[in-house]
Motif scaffolding. Sequence first.
Motif, PDB file in Angstrom:
ATOM      1  N   LEU A  58       0.840  -1.193   0.000  1.00 52.94           N
ATOM      2  CA  LEU A  58       0.000   0.000   0.000  1.00 52.94           C
ATOM      3  C   LEU A  58       0.879   1.249   0.000  1.00 52.94           C
ATOM      4  O   LEU A  58       1.869   1.308   0.725  1.00 52.94           O
ATOM      5  CB  LEU A  58      -0.890   0.049   1.254  1.00 52.94           C
ATOM      6  N   THR A  59       0.518   2.228  -0.805  1.00 51.47           N
ATOM      7  CA  THR A  59       1.112   3.564  -0.721  1.00 51.47           C
ATOM      8  C   THR A  59       0.043   4.479  -0.150  1.00 51.47           C
ATOM      9  O   THR A  59      -1.066   4.559  -0.698  1.00 51.47           O
ATOM     10  CB  THR A  59       1.572   4.056  -2.095  1.00 51.47           C
ATOM     11  N   ILE A  60       0.368   5.141   0.957  1.00 52.13           N
ATOM     12  CA  ILE A  60      -0.654   5.786   1.792  1.00 52.13           C
ATOM     13  C   ILE A  60      -0.332   7.264   2.007  1.00 52.13           C
ATOM     14  O   ILE A  60       0.819   7.643   2.231  1.00 52.13           O
ATOM     15  CB  ILE A  60      -0.746   5.087   3.161  1.00 52.13           C
ATOM     16  N   GLU A  61      -1.383   8.052   1.969  1.00 50.26           N
ATOM     17  CA  GLU A  61      -1.291   9.492   2.264  1.00 50.26           C
ATOM     18  C   GLU A  61      -2.166   9.764   3.486  1.00 50.26           C
ATOM     19  O   GLU A  61      -3.281   9.243   3.562  1.00 50.26           O
ATOM     20  CB  GLU A  61      -1.800  10.262   1.047  1.00 50.26           C
ATOM     21  N   TYR A  62      -1.666  10.549   4.423  1.00 53.69           N
ATOM     22  CA  TYR A  62      -2.523  10.877   5.568  1.00 53.69           C
ATOM     23  C   TYR A  62      -2.176  12.215   6.204  1.00 53.69           C
ATOM     24  O   TYR A  62      -1.047  12.684   6.159  1.00 53.69           O
ATOM     25  CB  TYR A  62      -2.508   9.773   6.634  1.00 53.69           C
TER      26      TYR A  62
ATOM     27  N   TRP B 142       1.764   6.653  13.649  1.00 57.49           N
ATOM     28  CA  TRP B 142       1.522   5.481  12.810  1.00 57.49           C
ATOM     29  C   TRP B 142       1.204   4.251  13.623  1.00 57.49           C
ATOM     30  O   TRP B 142       0.252   3.531  13.352  1.00 57.49           O
ATOM     31  CB  TRP B 142       2.737   5.205  11.921  1.00 57.49           C
TER      32      TRP B 142
ATOM     33  N   ILE C  32      -6.265   1.441   9.507  1.00 51.50           N
ATOM     34  CA  ILE C  32      -6.179   0.647   8.279  1.00 51.50           C
ATOM     35  C   ILE C  32      -6.440  -0.830   8.583  1.00 51.50           C
ATOM     36  O   ILE C  32      -7.163  -1.511   7.845  1.00 51.50           O
ATOM     37  CB  ILE C  32      -4.817   0.847   7.602  1.00 51.50           C
TER      38      ILE C  32
ATOM     39  N   GLN D 161       3.750   7.241   2.575  1.00 49.11           N
ATOM     40  CA  GLN D 161       4.053   6.127   3.481  1.00 49.11           C
ATOM     41  C   GLN D 161       3.793   4.814   2.734  1.00 49.11           C
ATOM     42  O   GLN D 161       2.886   4.735   1.895  1.00 49.11           O
ATOM     43  CB  GLN D 161       3.180   6.212   4.733  1.00 49.11           C
TER      44      GLN D 161
ATOM     45  N   ASN E  84     -10.588   2.998   0.511  1.00 53.40           N
ATOM     46  CA  ASN E  84     -10.907   4.427   0.463  1.00 53.40           C
ATOM     47  C   ASN E  84     -12.377   4.719   0.729  1.00 53.40           C
ATOM     48  O   ASN E  84     -12.735   5.836   1.100  1.00 53.40           O
ATOM     49  CB  ASN E  84     -10.466   5.016  -0.880  1.00 53.40           C
TER      50      ASN E  84
ATOM     51  N   ILE F  63      -7.227   9.717   5.768  1.00 53.33           N
ATOM     52  CA  ILE F  63      -6.306   8.635   5.399  1.00 53.33           C
ATOM     53  C   ILE F  63      -6.729   8.140   4.015  1.00 53.33           C
ATOM     54  O   ILE F  63      -7.865   7.702   3.830  1.00 53.33           O
ATOM     55  CB  ILE F  63      -6.345   7.459   6.396  1.00 53.33           C
TER      56      ILE F  63
ATOM     57  N   VAL G  40      -5.536   5.725   0.621  1.00 49.84           N
ATOM     58  CA  VAL G  40      -4.623   4.778  -0.033  1.00 49.84           C
ATOM     59  C   VAL G  40      -4.502   5.195  -1.486  1.00 49.84           C
ATOM     60  O   VAL G  40      -5.490   5.234  -2.226  1.00 49.84           O
ATOM     61  CB  VAL G  40      -5.124   3.325   0.095  1.00 49.84           C
ATOM     62  N   LYS G  41      -3.283   5.529  -1.905  1.00 45.69           N
ATOM     63  CA  LYS G  41      -3.048   6.031  -3.257  1.00 45.69           C
ATOM     64  C   LYS G  41      -2.828   4.911  -4.265  1.00 45.69           C
ATOM     65  O   LYS G  41      -3.122   5.062  -5.448  1.00 45.69           O
ATOM     66  CB  LYS G  41      -1.829   6.961  -3.268  1.00 45.69           C
TER      67      LYS G  41
END
Length: 245
Positions: free
Chosen positions: A6-10, A18, A32, A61, A81, A88, A90-91
Amino acid sequence: MRNIKLTIEYDGARYLGWQRLGDSDKTIQGKIEKVLKQMTGNEIEIIGSGRTDAGTHARGQVANFKTDTEMKTSEILDFLNRYLPRDIVVKKVEDMPERFHARYNAVGKKYSYYIWNDSIPTAFERNYSFQFPQELNLDLMNEACQKLIGKHDFIGFSALKKTKKSTVRTIDDLSIHREGSLLRITFVGDGFLYKMVRIIMGTLLEIGSGKRAITTIDDIFEQKVRSEAGETVPAQGLFLDEVYY
C-alpha cells in the motif's frame, strides 16, 4: 498467500502516530487494520516502512500485508478508500513478491519540513507548518546544510536513549526552498533516527536566527550528545514524502 503493498497518504493532525496502540484507536496503522479486517474477515497486521510520530503527515508512506483474498487490487483500493476516514487515503495497491518487506527493503526516504516564517500566523497552514516569526539568514542555514550532508554518526541529533544498532546515516540532499512566507526544507537520506529530522530542523533554525554558530554542527558530531543540538521542532510541519526501494 498474497503480499500486498500500500502507498498511503494521511493527515496526521488528529492521530497519535503510525504505530497501533492497544489503548487507543487513534493511530494510522490501527485504522487501516480495522478496515482490512472488515474487508477480509481476518485479523491482519500491516508493516509500515517506519513509524511517524503523533501529528506527522505522509504523502508516501508504504506498508505491506499478507492476505489470501481474491479481490482485485482495484477492488481493495476502492474498499479501503470507501471505509477509511477521509484524512487517510490509499493512493496505490500493488501485488508484490512474497519476500517484499516495507521496512527492511527500504533503502532511503524523503521528508519535508515546513516553516511559516512570518510574524503573522496563517489560518490555512497552521496544522501543516511551524510558525517561526524571527527573521532567518538562509545563507547561513544553507551553509549549515552542507555540513550535514554525507555520512555521519547522527546520534547527537536523535532522541534515542540507548541503542546497540548503528546510528550512522547518510544524508544525500538537504535543501531549503522559499515561497513567500513558507519555507520547505527537504531531507533525502538512507534512513533517519528517532526525531532526527525535527532536531536537525531546530538546530538549523537556531543557526538561521543567530542563536547558534555554524561550528556547533561539528561539535554535535564530535560530542555525540543530544543536549548539544537544537530544540525539537513540533511534528505538524513534518511530511514523509517518499520511501525508496
